[in-house]
Scaffold this active site. Sequence first.
Site, PDB file in Angstrom:
ATOM      1  N   ASN A   1       1.010  -1.182  -0.043  1.00  0.00           N
ATOM      2  CA  ASN A   1      -0.037  -0.069   0.068  1.00  0.00           C
ATOM      3  C   ASN A   1       0.993   1.233   0.043  1.00  0.00           C
ATOM      4  O   ASN A   1       2.041   1.186   0.412  1.00  0.00           O
ATOM      5  CB  ASN A   1      -1.016   0.091   1.314  1.00  0.00           C
ATOM      6  CG  ASN A   1      -0.479   0.043   2.648  1.00  0.00           C
ATOM      7  OD1 ASN A   1      -0.922  -0.199   3.680  1.00  0.00           O
ATOM      8  ND2 ASN A   1       0.850   0.429   2.772  1.00  0.00           N
TER       9      ASN A   1
ATOM     10  N   ASP B   1      -5.344  -2.723   7.127  1.00  0.00           N
ATOM     11  CA  ASP B   1      -3.574  -3.225   7.155  1.00  0.00           C
ATOM     12  C   ASP B   1      -2.918  -2.001   6.332  1.00  0.00           C
ATOM     13  O   ASP B   1      -2.602  -2.183   5.360  1.00  0.00           O
ATOM     14  CB  ASP B   1      -3.729  -4.648   6.337  1.00  0.00           C
ATOM     15  CG  ASP B   1      -2.178  -5.113   6.300  1.00  0.00           C
ATOM     16  OD1 ASP B   1      -1.464  -4.401   7.013  1.00  0.00           O
ATOM     17  OD2 ASP B   1      -2.013  -5.837   5.484  1.00  0.00           O
ATOM     18  N   TRP B   2      -2.990  -1.264   7.282  1.00  0.00           N
ATOM     19  CA  TRP B   2      -2.249   0.029   6.921  1.00  0.00           C
ATOM     20  C   TRP B   2      -0.712  -0.222   7.269  1.00  0.00           C
ATOM     21  O   TRP B   2      -0.375  -0.219   8.481  1.00  0.00           O
ATOM     22  CB  TRP B   2      -2.694   1.462   7.449  1.00  0.00           C
ATOM     23  CG  TRP B   2      -2.057   2.799   7.302  1.00  0.00           C
ATOM     24  CD1 TRP B   2      -0.856   2.947   6.542  1.00  0.00           C
ATOM     25  CD2 TRP B   2      -2.001   3.789   8.143  1.00  0.00           C
ATOM     26  NE1 TRP B   2      -0.406   4.168   6.746  1.00  0.00           N
ATOM     27  CE2 TRP B   2      -1.245   4.786   7.724  1.00  0.00           C
ATOM     28  CE3 TRP B   2      -3.154   4.226   8.973  1.00  0.00           C
ATOM     29  CZ2 TRP B   2      -1.309   5.991   8.268  1.00  0.00           C
ATOM     30  CZ3 TRP B   2      -3.223   5.607   9.462  1.00  0.00           C
ATOM     31  CH2 TRP B   2      -2.301   6.325   9.028  1.00  0.00           C
ATOM     32  N   GLU B   3       0.105  -0.459   6.295  1.00  0.00           N
ATOM     33  CA  GLU B   3       1.596  -0.531   6.562  1.00  0.00           C
ATOM     34  C   GLU B   3       2.390   0.636   5.825  1.00  0.00           C
ATOM     35  O   GLU B   3       2.646   0.682   4.997  1.00  0.00           O
ATOM     36  CB  GLU B   3       2.201  -1.880   6.006  1.00  0.00           C
ATOM     37  CG  GLU B   3       1.372  -2.941   6.468  1.00  0.00           C
ATOM     38  CD  GLU B   3       1.838  -4.362   5.775  1.00  0.00           C
ATOM     39  OE1 GLU B   3       2.990  -4.565   5.458  1.00  0.00           O
ATOM     40  OE2 GLU B   3       0.893  -5.315   5.881  1.00  0.00           O
ATOM     41  N   PHE B   4       2.853   1.541   6.812  1.00  0.00           N
ATOM     42  CA  PHE B   4       2.353   1.658   8.270  1.00  0.00           C
ATOM     43  C   PHE B   4       2.267   3.081   8.473  1.00  0.00           C
ATOM     44  O   PHE B   4       2.929   4.015   7.989  1.00  0.00           O
ATOM     45  CB  PHE B   4       3.676   1.307   9.342  1.00  0.00           C
ATOM     46  CG  PHE B   4       3.847  -0.341   9.306  1.00  0.00           C
ATOM     47  CD1 PHE B   4       3.059  -1.071   9.980  1.00  0.00           C
ATOM     48  CD2 PHE B   4       4.852  -0.914   8.501  1.00  0.00           C
ATOM     49  CE1 PHE B   4       3.330  -2.586  10.031  1.00  0.00           C
ATOM     50  CE2 PHE B   4       5.100  -2.316   8.249  1.00  0.00           C
ATOM     51  CZ  PHE B   4       4.274  -3.175   9.103  1.00  0.00           C
TER      52      PHE B   4
END
Length: 377
Positions: free
Chosen positions: A103, A140-143
């Site tokens: 992402n 799922d935010w990386e990061f």
Amino acid sequence: MATLTTFMSSVILILVILCPSIHAKPSKGIRAAYWPSFNSFPASSIQTSLFTHIYYAFLLPDPATFKLTITSEDQTKLPDFISSLRALNPPVKTLLSIGGGGNNATVFSEMVSTKQSRQVFINSSIEIARKYGFHGVDLDWEFPADVVDMSNLALLYKQWRQSLDQEAKASGKPRLLLTSAVYYASEFTVYGGPRSYPAGAISKYLDWASPMCFDYHGSWENFTGAHAALYDSKSNISTDYGIRSWIQAGVPAKKLVMGLPLYGKSWTLRDQKVNGVGAAAVGVGPGDGGILLYHQIVDLNARTNATVVFDNQTVSYYSYSGSTWIGYDDVGSVRLKVRFAKKMGLGGYFFWALGQDKDWILSHQASDTWKYGGGSV
Ligand SMILES: *[C@@H]1O[C@H](CO)[C@@H](O)[C@H](O)[C@H]1NC(C)=O
Ligand SMILES: *[C@@H]1O[C@H](CO)[C@@H](O)[C@H](O)[C@H]1NC(C)=O
Ligand SMILES: *[C@@H]1O[C@H](CO)[C@@H](O)[C@H](O)[C@H]1NC(C)=O
Ligand SMILES: *[C@@H]1O[C@H](CO)[C@@H](O)[C@H](O)[C@H]1NC(C)=O
Ligand SMILES: *[C@@H]1O[C@H](CO)[C@@H](O)[C@H](O)[C@H]1NC(C)=O
Ligand SMILES: *[C@@H]1O[C@H](CO)[C@@H](O)[C@H](O)[C@H]1NC(C)=O
């Protein structure tokens, strides 16, 4: 003698197989796995008896509007995923996961920065989850990169949960689950400045958080390593440290779902004869950028007659053949890690990712261990 031994083994085997179902009630908990929509593994072949929750991975927000983008592939895969899983028995719950390893973290950072953009994103997630029939949504935010991102993340969790509660009330449907994949430890300094996750908001607004307990080592380092080490006597880069950091931060153990990888990491050894954990390496080994899936590792080990070693310091396996070195999890380390998760009182575990196991061996081991303890070894 041989016959007697075989007979006795069969009796013991039958007892081991039958006893748990007769005497012990299976432990409840979350046995989850991500389904990468970009791979070819069909959702219709998932053995749902081994899982309770399956995540569709992934959708991404549009960088300009922050509404979720449905690609033309998603247009077929989303309904196919849901209808495939609905046709399977026993039933599993489905979650729509947003983000993923590839992402663009800046888009999330911008999305969480105002109330209005958060609401557009939230509404879009609810609309799509309901349209296709998911049971929940997952971030799922990386990061998140700094303390500002982290405090806005807390606001997102709060606003999201309030919206989910309101939507459930208005629609009369069960509330959508809200979960989030997070770094293996509750505070960190890599990929940005020193920062901590909002443990209070996580505890209050999420159904659970999923620490990604893997990728601790890789070919960017000049030594071999256990990329999902349970323990590390020399550093804090271990699952034991990470899980304890989450609990210490105040997240109830029951709200933590521990990550397990179905893949390993490979290196090329500098000296074939120096081949333990931490041995000098000159670069990446076989696989896609040094990543080998569990089924590829089993096959490669057999093909190359590799030596396989269980390392009880890190609770992991490695194999070597010639100058190839691979660190990964196998049956014995999965069993010990799932026992660790139970002993710590966690809510469950999840795998990254479906389609990477070999004949469901590790998925089976984890599920059995979670439910019944996983045998005597
Ligand atoms: C990530 O998103 C930001 C904001 O939309 C954009 O400026 C940047 O170019 C993107 N980066 C990549 C690598 O696509
Ligand atoms: C989000 O959805 C709620 C409920 O349908 C609606 O009242 C609100 O106006 C929407 N907000 C945005 C920004 O779309
Ligand atoms: C591990 O983390 C603790 C704090 O949680 C810190 O005191 C210690 O110095 C760290 N150890 C290493 C090797 O980084
Ligand atoms: C790895 O590289 C660092 C510096 O780049 C060096 O100090 C270290 O000795 C190397 N380790 C091995 C195992 O070769
Ligand atoms: C495989 O390796 C073992 C030792 O690790 C050796 O005894 C055996 O002969 C090897 N087999 C083949 C087919 O190379
Ligand atoms: C690892 O195995 C050795 C030898 O069997 C044993 O002495 C040691 O206690 C074990 N260590 C751990 C961490 O289990």
